[in-house]
Write a protein that holds these residues in place. Structure first.
Motif, mmCIF file in Angstrom:
data_model
loop_
_atom_site.group_PDB
_atom_site.id
_atom_site.type_symbol
_atom_site.label_atom_id
_atom_site.label_comp_id
_atom_site.label_asym_id
_atom_site.label_seq_id
_atom_site.Cartn_x
_atom_site.Cartn_y
_atom_site.Cartn_z
ATOM 1 N N HIS A 251 42.272 71.205 59.067
ATOM 2 C CA HIS A 251 42.850 69.892 58.875
ATOM 3 C C HIS A 251 42.425 68.889 60.060
ATOM 4 C CE1 HIS A 251 45.255 70.886 55.193
ATOM 5 N NE2 HIS A 251 45.899 71.876 55.949
ATOM 6 N N GLY A 252 42.554 69.400 61.124
ATOM 7 C CA GLY A 252 42.111 68.542 62.322
ATOM 8 C C GLY A 252 40.732 68.199 62.019
ATOM 9 N N ALA A 253 39.706 69.143 61.747
ATOM 10 C CA ALA A 253 38.390 69.103 61.883
ATOM 11 C C ALA A 253 37.886 68.150 60.493
ATOM 12 C CB ALA A 253 37.761 70.404 61.510
ATOM 13 N N ILE A 254 38.381 68.207 59.548
ATOM 14 C CA ILE A 254 38.410 67.256 58.367
ATOM 15 C C ILE A 254 38.780 65.899 58.707
ATOM 16 C CG2 ILE A 254 39.322 66.601 56.182
ATOM 17 C CD1 ILE A 254 39.490 69.766 55.192
ATOM 18 N N ALA A 255 39.973 65.738 59.424
ATOM 19 C CA ALA A 255 40.432 64.279 59.881
ATOM 20 C C ALA A 255 39.227 63.622 60.796
ATOM 21 C CB ALA A 255 41.615 64.542 60.515
ATOM 22 N N GLY A 256 38.555 64.680 61.529
ATOM 23 C CA GLY A 256 37.441 64.051 62.452
ATOM 24 C C GLY A 256 36.048 63.922 61.926
ATOM 25 N N LEU A 257 36.159 64.203 60.732
ATOM 26 C CA LEU A 257 34.686 63.852 60.116
ATOM 27 C C LEU A 257 34.509 62.360 59.912
ATOM 28 C CD1 LEU A 257 34.693 66.639 57.189
ATOM 29 C CD2 LEU A 257 33.281 66.774 59.184
ATOM 30 N N PRO A 258 33.160 62.233 60.275
ATOM 31 C CA PRO A 258 32.501 60.637 60.326
ATOM 32 C C PRO A 258 32.547 60.043 59.129
ATOM 33 C CG PRO A 258 30.997 62.010 61.103
ATOM 34 C CD PRO A 258 32.188 62.831 61.142
ATOM 35 N N GLY A 259 32.313 60.935 58.136
ATOM 36 C CA GLY A 259 32.138 60.327 56.578
ATOM 37 C C GLY A 259 31.670 61.332 55.827
ATOM 38 N N PRO A 260 31.159 60.893 54.481
ATOM 39 C CA PRO A 260 30.696 62.010 53.497
ATOM 40 C C PRO A 260 29.394 62.523 53.942
ATOM 41 C CG PRO A 260 31.157 59.539 52.519
ATOM 42 C CD PRO A 260 31.176 59.676 53.940
ATOM 43 N N PHE A 261 29.369 63.905 53.754
ATOM 44 C CA PHE A 261 28.220 64.553 53.751
ATOM 45 C C PHE A 261 27.967 65.057 55.386
ATOM 46 C CE2 PHE A 261 27.454 62.960 49.488
ATOM 47 C CZ PHE A 261 27.882 63.872 48.666
ATOM 48 N N GLN A 262 28.850 64.754 56.043
ATOM 49 C CA GLN A 262 28.700 64.934 57.523
ATOM 50 C C GLN A 262 29.342 66.281 57.688
ATOM 51 O OE1 GLN A 262 26.809 62.888 59.650
ATOM 52 N NE2 GLN A 262 26.614 62.035 57.678
ATOM 53 N N GLN A 263 28.842 67.272 58.518
ATOM 54 C CA GLN A 263 29.208 68.552 58.609
ATOM 55 C C GLN A 263 30.075 68.880 59.908
ATOM 56 O OE1 GLN A 263 25.846 71.067 57.721
ATOM 57 N NE2 GLN A 263 26.230 70.858 55.637
ATOM 58 N N ARG A 264 30.968 69.499 60.150
ATOM 59 C CA ARG A 264 31.193 70.096 61.546
ATOM 60 C C ARG A 264 31.425 71.511 61.381
ATOM 61 N NH1 ARG A 264 35.464 66.773 63.980
ATOM 62 N NH2 ARG A 264 33.897 65.693 64.732
ATOM 63 N N GLU A 265 30.844 72.229 62.516
ATOM 64 C CA GLU A 265 31.028 73.694 62.658
ATOM 65 C C GLU A 265 32.300 74.049 63.128
ATOM 66 O OE1 GLU A 265 27.681 75.748 65.001
ATOM 67 O OE2 GLU A 265 26.260 74.970 63.681
ATOM 68 N N LEU A 266 32.849 74.860 62.609
ATOM 69 C CA LEU A 266 34.147 75.510 62.773
ATOM 70 C C LEU A 266 34.165 76.917 63.669
ATOM 71 C CD1 LEU A 266 36.084 74.807 59.613
ATOM 72 C CD2 LEU A 266 35.936 73.213 61.474
ATOM 73 N N ALA A 267 33.242 77.748 63.162
ATOM 74 C CA ALA A 267 33.167 79.161 63.740
ATOM 75 C C ALA A 267 31.809 79.755 63.589
ATOM 76 C CB ALA A 267 34.204 79.879 63.372
ATOM 77 N N VAL A 268 31.522 80.518 64.627
ATOM 78 C CA VAL A 268 30.311 81.334 64.379
ATOM 79 C C VAL A 268 30.664 82.893 64.183
ATOM 80 C CG1 VAL A 268 27.897 82.287 65.153
ATOM 81 C CG2 VAL A 268 28.609 79.870 65.507
ATOM 82 N N VAL A 269 30.414 83.506 63.034
ATOM 83 C CA VAL A 269 30.952 84.858 62.864
ATOM 84 C C VAL A 269 29.624 85.866 62.470
ATOM 85 C CG1 VAL A 269 32.520 86.548 61.532
ATOM 86 C CG2 VAL A 269 32.997 83.998 61.869
#
Length: 112
Positions: free
Chosen positions: A13-31
């Motif tokens: 939820h925090g990562a989503i709230a920090g997205l700058p706009g449509p189609f911008q991605q944020r990495e959460l984890a590397v597995v």
């Protein structure tokens, strides 16, 4: 946010709230050999394909994956779909939605 060294829980939820706009991605984890990313979908993304599979998990909202020459696949929260490598596709969201993507770290957002 760099996902290389996670030392505690990651708030989706925090990562989503920090997205700058449509189609911008944020990495959460590397597995192992994959990366988990979150992205906002809104409108039509350009048609593209990848040389590897791409997994979409609908986090919230509703969106569809349009597939070249096939019926679109509509995803609702909690549903996932894997676009096979080489298949031309695009995500489309009539209203803002969010997705978790599981793919290789080198997967280019706009395809190959």
């Amino acid at each position: 946010m760099t996902a290389a060294r996670i030392t505690g829980p990651v708030s989706i939820h925090g990562a989503i709230a920090g997205l700058p706009g449509p189609f911008q991605q944020r990495e959460l984890a590397v597995v192992n050999d994959t990366v988990v990313r979150v992205a906002q979908l809104a409108g039509e993304f350009p048609w593209h394909h990848h040389d590897e599979d791409e997994l979409f998990l609908c986090w919230d909202g509703t969106f569809r994956i349009e597939l070249d020459g096939q019926d679109p696949v509509t995803l609702h929260p909690g549903e996932l779909f894997v676009v096979p490598k080489g298949v031309r596709h695009r995500p489309v969201a009539d209203e803002p939605a969010h997705t978790l993507l599981i793919e290789r770290p080198e997967t280019a957002q706009y395809g190959n």
